[in-house]
Scaffold this motif. Sequence first.
Motif, PDB file in Angstrom:
ATOM      1  N   MET A   1       0.873  -1.180  -0.159  1.00  0.00           N
ATOM      2  CA  MET A   1      -0.186  -0.444  -0.233  1.00  0.00           C
ATOM      3  C   MET A   1       0.867   1.557  -0.244  1.00  0.00           C
ATOM      4  N   SER A   2       0.396   1.750  -0.976  1.00  0.00           N
ATOM      5  CA  SER A   2       1.585   3.156  -1.109  1.00  0.00           C
ATOM      6  C   SER A   2       0.899   4.280   0.185  1.00  0.00           C
ATOM      7  N   GLY A   3       2.306   4.759   0.780  1.00  0.00           N
ATOM      8  CA  GLY A   3       1.955   5.672   1.454  1.00  0.00           C
ATOM      9  C   GLY A   3       1.886   5.202   3.047  1.00  0.00           C
ATOM     10  N   GLU A   4       1.616   5.934   4.109  1.00  0.00           N
ATOM     11  CA  GLU A   4       1.750   5.769   5.402  1.00  0.00           C
ATOM     12  C   GLU A   4       0.243   6.641   5.305  1.00  0.00           C
ATOM     13  N   ARG A   5      -0.002   7.372   4.755  1.00  0.00           N
ATOM     14  CA  ARG A   5      -1.335   7.828   5.656  1.00  0.00           C
ATOM     15  C   ARG A   5      -2.352   8.261   4.497  1.00  0.00           C
ATOM     16  N   GLY A   6      -3.858   8.059   4.681  1.00  0.00           N
ATOM     17  CA  GLY A   6      -4.848   7.925   3.808  1.00  0.00           C
ATOM     18  C   GLY A   6      -5.438   8.714   4.516  1.00  0.00           C
ATOM     19  N   PHE A   7      -6.723   8.865   3.756  1.00  0.00           N
ATOM     20  CA  PHE A   7      -7.417  10.582   4.431  1.00  0.00           C
ATOM     21  C   PHE A   7      -9.418   9.509   4.196  1.00  0.00           C
ATOM     22  N   GLY A   8     -10.062   9.459   5.015  1.00  0.00           N
ATOM     23  CA  GLY A   8     -11.491   8.726   5.075  1.00  0.00           C
ATOM     24  C   GLY A   8     -12.343   9.777   5.287  1.00  0.00           C
ATOM     25  N   VAL A   9     -13.541   9.828   4.773  1.00  0.00           N
ATOM     26  CA  VAL A   9     -14.700  10.988   5.277  1.00  0.00           C
ATOM     27  C   VAL A   9     -16.195   9.781   5.598  1.00  0.00           C
ATOM     28  N   ASP A  10     -16.548   9.990   6.813  1.00  0.00           N
ATOM     29  CA  ASP A  10     -17.910   9.344   6.608  1.00  0.00           C
ATOM     30  C   ASP A  10     -19.635  10.452   6.314  1.00  0.00           C
ATOM     31  N   ILE A  11     -19.930   9.716   5.122  1.00  0.00           N
ATOM     32  CA  ILE A  11     -20.881  10.010   5.304  1.00  0.00           C
ATOM     33  C   ILE A  11     -22.226   9.380   5.896  1.00  0.00           C
ATOM     34  N   GLY A  12     -22.915  10.463   6.616  1.00  0.00           N
ATOM     35  CA  GLY A  12     -24.207   9.967   8.085  1.00  0.00           C
ATOM     36  C   GLY A  12     -24.471  10.923   7.543  1.00  0.00           C
ATOM     37  N   GLY A  13     -26.728  10.134   7.861  1.00  0.00           N
ATOM     38  CA  GLY A  13     -28.064  11.143   7.889  1.00  0.00           C
ATOM     39  C   GLY A  13     -27.599  12.101   9.148  1.00  0.00           C
ATOM     40  N   SER A  14     -26.223  12.211   9.757  1.00  0.00           N
ATOM     41  CA  SER A  14     -26.634  13.556  10.585  1.00  0.00           C
ATOM     42  C   SER A  14     -25.346  14.506  10.681  1.00  0.00           C
ATOM     43  N   GLY A  15     -24.732  13.309  10.299  1.00  0.00           N
ATOM     44  CA  GLY A  15     -23.659  14.369  10.394  1.00  0.00           C
ATOM     45  C   GLY A  15     -22.092  13.632   9.427  1.00  0.00           C
ATOM     46  N   ILE A  16     -21.444  14.660   9.285  1.00  0.00           N
ATOM     47  CA  ILE A  16     -19.908  14.164   7.482  1.00  0.00           C
ATOM     48  C   ILE A  16     -18.403  14.339   8.563  1.00  0.00           C
ATOM     49  N   LYS A  17     -18.391  13.195   8.869  1.00  0.00           N
ATOM     50  CA  LYS A  17     -16.484  13.164   9.566  1.00  0.00           C
ATOM     51  C   LYS A  17     -15.762  12.941   8.425  1.00  0.00           C
ATOM     52  N   GLY A  18     -14.325  13.404   8.541  1.00  0.00           N
ATOM     53  CA  GLY A  18     -13.758  12.777   7.896  1.00  0.00           C
ATOM     54  C   GLY A  18     -11.513  13.281   9.306  1.00  0.00           C
ATOM     55  N   ALA A  19     -10.886  12.479   8.634  1.00  0.00           N
ATOM     56  CA  ALA A  19      -9.659  12.385   9.249  1.00  0.00           C
ATOM     57  C   ALA A  19      -8.953  12.043   8.477  1.00  0.00           C
ATOM     58  N   PRO A  20      -7.291  12.557   8.384  1.00  0.00           N
ATOM     59  CA  PRO A  20      -6.152  11.568   7.928  1.00  0.00           C
ATOM     60  C   PRO A  20      -6.337  10.446   8.910  1.00  0.00           C
ATOM     61  N   VAL A  21      -5.903   9.052   8.139  1.00  0.00           N
ATOM     62  CA  VAL A  21      -5.554   7.555   8.446  1.00  0.00           C
ATOM     63  C   VAL A  21      -4.482   7.372   8.700  1.00  0.00           C
ATOM     64  N   ASP A  22      -3.947   6.674   9.662  1.00  0.00           N
ATOM     65  CA  ASP A  22      -2.786   6.011   9.355  1.00  0.00           C
ATOM     66  C   ASP A  22      -2.877   4.622   8.736  1.00  0.00           C
ATOM     67  N   LEU A  23      -2.238   3.979   7.474  1.00  0.00           N
ATOM     68  CA  LEU A  23      -2.945   2.779   6.877  1.00  0.00           C
ATOM     69  C   LEU A  23      -1.822   1.821   7.158  1.00  0.00           C
ATOM     70  N   HIS A  24      -1.126   1.738   8.496  1.00  0.00           N
ATOM     71  CA  HIS A  24      -0.368   1.095   8.661  1.00  0.00           C
ATOM     72  C   HIS A  24      -0.340   0.869  10.703  1.00  0.00           C
ATOM     73  N   LYS A  25      -1.541   1.335  11.204  1.00  0.00           N
ATOM     74  CA  LYS A  25      -1.588   0.647  12.251  1.00  0.00           C
ATOM     75  C   LYS A  25      -3.681   0.766  11.951  1.00  0.00           C
ATOM     76  N   GLY A  26      -3.985   1.150  11.338  1.00  0.00           N
ATOM     77  CA  GLY A  26      -5.305   1.363  11.063  1.00  0.00           C
ATOM     78  C   GLY A  26      -6.054   2.078  12.251  1.00  0.00           C
ATOM     79  N   ASP A  27      -5.797   3.339  12.310  1.00  0.00           N
ATOM     80  CA  ASP A  27      -6.504   4.395  13.468  1.00  0.00           C
ATOM     81  C   ASP A  27      -6.440   4.992  12.614  1.00  0.00           C
ATOM     82  N   LEU A  28      -7.163   6.125  13.282  1.00  0.00           N
ATOM     83  CA  LEU A  28      -7.033   8.071  12.861  1.00  0.00           C
ATOM     84  C   LEU A  28      -5.427   8.608  13.408  1.00  0.00           C
ATOM     85  N   ALA A  29      -4.769   8.855  12.926  1.00  0.00           N
ATOM     86  CA  ALA A  29      -3.994  10.350  12.880  1.00  0.00           C
ATOM     87  C   ALA A  29      -3.845  11.705  13.295  1.00  0.00           C
ATOM     88  N   ASP A  30      -5.127  11.970  13.361  1.00  0.00           N
ATOM     89  CA  ASP A  30      -5.893  13.237  14.055  1.00  0.00           C
ATOM     90  C   ASP A  30      -7.123  12.951  14.291  1.00  0.00           C
TER      91      ASP A  30
END
Length: 251
Positions: A1-30
């Motif tokens: 997998m290229s790069g250490e970090r990715g970014f995810g956005v979660d579109i829900g019915g009440s909120g739209i959330k996002g954060a950078p992701v540590d792709l090695h740990k599988g955890d939010l980076a912020d």
Amino acid sequence: MSGERGFGVDIGGSGIKGAPVDLHKGDLADERFRLPTPEPSTPAAVADVVRQVLDHFAWTGPFGCTFPAVVQHGMVRTAANVDESWIGTDAHKLLATATGRQPLVVNDADAAGVAEVRFGAAKGVQGVVLVSTLGTGIGSALIVDGQLVPNTELGHLELDKHDAESRAADSARERDQLSWKAWAARLSRYFQHVENLFWPDLIVVGGGVSKHADKWLHLVETRTTLVPAALRNSAGIVGAAALAAEHHHQH
């Protein structure tokens, strides 16, 4: 997998959330950044909020985005908890134009499922894994030897002459004021039905109610091992980021 970090956005019915992701740990980076889902939640309005979330982190690379619908190669085919004008929308094109970045849009349960298989409760499990999210409805992700089978929509199987999620989702437990035991009996019927169709090696149960798993999970009767999801609220963001990074790497 290229790069250490990715970014995810979660579109829900009440909120739209996002954060950078540590792709090695599988955890939010912020810390997650959240904005309310616009009313009405039309494609253009939602796309603008997604852009604001990316801008908040000054993220310029590819990103993954979960969506509460069937998403076939970027085309939105259904709409749950979002405006019906989404149906027939090319979400990839829309978000690419609105944000100036490269998106990968996936069903929300599929994103959460991928996160659980790669980093969570199903990590290292070979064979067929079913991740089931119990909330307003029942979301499902089917992953075979690490590969996602997208858009399974197993919450809409027929159960006792009803749409399964109308009987066994967490919202049905609240609506019918069921005890944990009575709800577990309905879930048993549901999961046994799914087992007979797909013969999974493991079932991971997510959704908000999974944090009360000690109250009901042991009451659900299945031949397959049932475990609670591990990534909770960050699963969608993490899974979307991982899928997008992989997709970008392949293309």
